[in-house]
Design a protein around this motif. Structure first.
Motif, PDB file in Angstrom:
ATOM      1  N   CYS A   1      10.292  -4.218   8.222  1.00 24.75           N
ATOM      2  CA  CYS A   1      10.394  -3.967   9.662  1.00 24.75           C
ATOM      3  C   CYS A   1       9.001  -3.950  10.300  1.00 24.75           C
ATOM      4  N   PRO A   2       8.522  -5.089  10.769  1.00 23.60           N
ATOM      5  CA  PRO A   2       7.157  -5.147  11.318  1.00 23.60           C
ATOM      6  C   PRO A   2       6.941  -4.275  12.546  1.00 23.60           C
ATOM      7  N   GLN A   3       7.969  -4.150  13.396  1.00 25.14           N
ATOM      8  CA  GLN A   3       7.807  -3.329  14.596  1.00 25.14           C
ATOM      9  C   GLN A   3       7.680  -1.852  14.229  1.00 25.14           C
ATOM     10  N   SER A   4       8.519  -1.384  13.315  1.00 28.47           N
ATOM     11  CA  SER A   4       8.433   0.008  12.879  1.00 28.47           C
ATOM     12  C   SER A   4       7.082   0.293  12.239  1.00 28.47           C
ATOM     13  N   GLU A   5       6.588  -0.645  11.463  1.00 28.74           N
ATOM     14  CA  GLU A   5       5.279  -0.470  10.828  1.00 28.74           C
ATOM     15  C   GLU A   5       4.177  -0.389  11.874  1.00 28.74           C
TER      16      GLU A   5
ATOM     17  N   GLU B   1      12.171  -3.286  21.758  1.00 26.67           N
ATOM     18  CA  GLU B   1      11.218  -3.984  20.891  1.00 26.67           C
ATOM     19  C   GLU B   1      11.680  -3.982  19.442  1.00 26.67           C
ATOM     20  N   LEU B   2      12.382  -2.922  19.044  1.00 24.90           N
ATOM     21  CA  LEU B   2      12.904  -2.855  17.684  1.00 24.90           C
ATOM     22  C   LEU B   2      14.094  -3.786  17.484  1.00 24.90           C
ATOM     23  N   GLY B   3      14.659  -4.275  18.579  1.00 25.13           N
ATOM     24  CA  GLY B   3      15.759  -5.223  18.475  1.00 25.13           C
ATOM     25  C   GLY B   3      17.070  -4.779  19.073  1.00 25.13           C
ATOM     26  N   ALA B   4      17.115  -3.600  19.675  1.00 24.56           N
ATOM     27  CA  ALA B   4      18.354  -3.135  20.306  1.00 24.56           C
ATOM     28  C   ALA B   4      18.705  -4.041  21.480  1.00 24.56           C
ATOM     29  N   LYS B   5      19.982  -4.387  21.586  1.00 23.55           N
ATOM     30  CA  LYS B   5      20.448  -5.191  22.712  1.00 23.55           C
ATOM     31  C   LYS B   5      20.781  -4.328  23.913  1.00 23.55           C
TER      32      LYS B   5
ATOM     33  N   SER C   1       0.841  -1.194   0.000  1.00 26.56           N
ATOM     34  CA  SER C   1       0.000   0.000   0.000  1.00 26.56           C
ATOM     35  C   SER C   1       0.875   1.242   0.000  1.00 26.56           C
ATOM     36  N   ALA C   2       0.264   2.367  -0.367  1.00 27.92           N
ATOM     37  CA  ALA C   2       0.973   3.651  -0.314  1.00 27.92           C
ATOM     38  C   ALA C   2       1.326   3.997   1.128  1.00 27.92           C
ATOM     39  N   ARG C   3       0.425   3.679   2.056  1.00 26.36           N
ATOM     40  CA  ARG C   3       0.686   3.980   3.467  1.00 26.36           C
ATOM     41  C   ARG C   3       1.929   3.255   3.958  1.00 26.36           C
ATOM     42  N   THR C   4       2.043   1.966   3.633  1.00 23.41           N
ATOM     43  CA  THR C   4       3.205   1.208   4.084  1.00 23.41           C
ATOM     44  C   THR C   4       4.490   1.800   3.522  1.00 23.41           C
ATOM     45  N   ALA C   5       4.468   2.188   2.254  1.00 21.97           N
ATOM     46  CA  ALA C   5       5.657   2.809   1.649  1.00 21.97           C
ATOM     47  C   ALA C   5       6.064   4.058   2.405  1.00 21.97           C
TER      48      ALA C   5
END
Length: 414
Positions: free
Chosen positions: A368-372, A268-272, A194-198
């Protein structure tokens, strides 16, 4: 946009008078003016038949409405100080009069796009504030990102993305419902669903992807090298970089000035590890203990200088931002004693094909599912407050402009 804020910055405005030449397979693009000897040529990504239709006619497409809505910035004289201030507001515009393309009088070689979504960037905030290093002439419609549908008189709908080049700087941008741009600025088809996802990714996500790609290709970075430091990690570039690197198996150390409020989000984004900006406070020492294998810097200035001092031998830092300042005060010691590489990343003027390759990765293996999930949507009526927050360093995560949202239909704060 990084987590840090700074004074009004000079960002060089670039010339984008593109020369478009017809060929048997599409249209060749010269980066500025007529071609010089050895200048690189890039093929347009617009389908030949569609591009030819618009190239051969300067008339407006029949599906283009007589008016449309846009968030536009006007210069206004302050009655008390006599100084010019810049005020953004929703306005009704005409395609034939208000498209502030520098070559607006001639639509040859351009396409019209119905914009459904845009996204917010630090450069948009600078343009909206009257920064002449970004935008030379006002009134002006900002928005360096746009996604929507290519207007075609035969009824065909093609989903497209436009980012960079001169969009939103001196060419009307994605904060308007319609834009008119050179065909060779346009990525088609939009590889996302979708345009939104982009637009959750937008220029910021593209820049993050380019930084990661530069580390992988030029820096030969691997997860086995050790931790990677990402500055401005709560910003729209840094946050996507954190998630991509995490997905690729890297140990990510995220730097932010908002540890108390955004640590959980970055984890949550994956930072250690999440650390404060104080680890990059300015010191007089030319070298510090080498801690990080590589880095992605989104802020520039003193933090970048301090990061270079802490990179291990043979490591690389991809640099893409200047919110902490355009100056870089350092010594050659990190480079000649440890072989550190400083890798510049440009997401604006690079060839369209290079953009397309990263877009396709972001839509598939680097998605990136978390960012989305963390992105939030706003309408045009919320732009002013959000852009001012950018300038104050108070913005975090990705903000998507949805042109269908109005004051009567509240935004979806996901």
């Amino acid at each position: 946009a990084g987590a840090a804020s700074g004074p009004s910055l000079f960002v060089p405005a670039l010339s984008h008078s593109a020369a478009i030449l017809l060929s048997s397979r599409g249209f060749d693009r010269f980066d500025s003016g007529p071609p010089s000897s050895g200048q690189r040529i890039e093929k347009s990504r617009i389908p030949t038949t569609t591009a030819r239709r618009f190239m051969m006619s300067s008339s407006l497409p029949s599906s283009l409405p007589s008016t449309f809505q846009a968030w536009r910035v006007n210069p206004v004289e302050d009655s008390e100080t006599g100084k010019t201030k810049y005020v953004g507001s929703e306005q009704t515009l005409s395609p034939s009069k208000d498209n502030d393309n520098e070559s607006n009088e001639n639509n040859d070689g351009k396409v019209w796009i119905r914009v459904t979504h845009s996204s917010l960037n630090y450069k948009d905030a600078l343009s909206a504030s009257g920064n002449k290093g970004v935008t030379r002439k006002y009134p002006h419609t900002p928005g360096i990102d746009a996604a929507g549908t290519l207007l075609d008189d035969d009824g065909t709908e093609t989903s497209v993305i436009v980012t960079g080049y001169d969009l939103g700087m001196n060419t009307s941008g994605g904060f308007g419902e319609y834009i008119c741009v050179p065909s060779n600025w346009v990525v088609t088809p939009n590889p996302f669903d979708s345009a939104r996802t982009a637009m959750i990714y937008g220029t910021a996500g593209l820049t993050a992807g380019l930084c990661v790609q530069k580390l992988l290709e030029a820096g030969k970075a691997t997860p086995q090298d050790g931790p990677i430091l990402v500055t401005g990690a709560t910003g729209s570039v840094g946050s996507v970089a954190v998630e991509i690197l995490s997905l690729l198996g890297f140990e990510v150390v995220a730097v932010t000035g908002k540890v108390d409020t955004h640590k959980d989000r970055l984890m949550e984004l994956g930072a250690k590890q999440v650390v404060g900006r104080e680890i990059l406070e300015s010191t007089s020492k030319p070298l510090l203990k080498p801690i990080y294998a590589h880095g992605i810097d989104t802020v520039g200035g003193s933090p970048l200088a301090e990061l270079l001092k802490q990179i291990k031998s043979g490591g690389s830092v991809a640099c893409c931002g200047l919110v902490a300042g355009p100056q870089l005060e350092t010594t050659v010691l990190p480079f000649i004693l440890r072989g550190v590489n400083l890798l510049g990343v440009d997401s604006v003027e690079i060839p369209l094909q290079d953009k397309k390759e990263v877009w396709e990765k972001l839509a598939t293996s680097w998605r990136c599912p978390q960012s989305e999930a963390m992105a939030r949507d706003i309408g045009r009526h919320e732009l002013d407050a959000c852009l001012k927050a950018y300038l104050k360093g108070q913005s975090a995560g990705k903000i998507v402009l949805d042109h269908s949202l109005t004051q009567e239909s509240p935004s979806s704060n996901l």
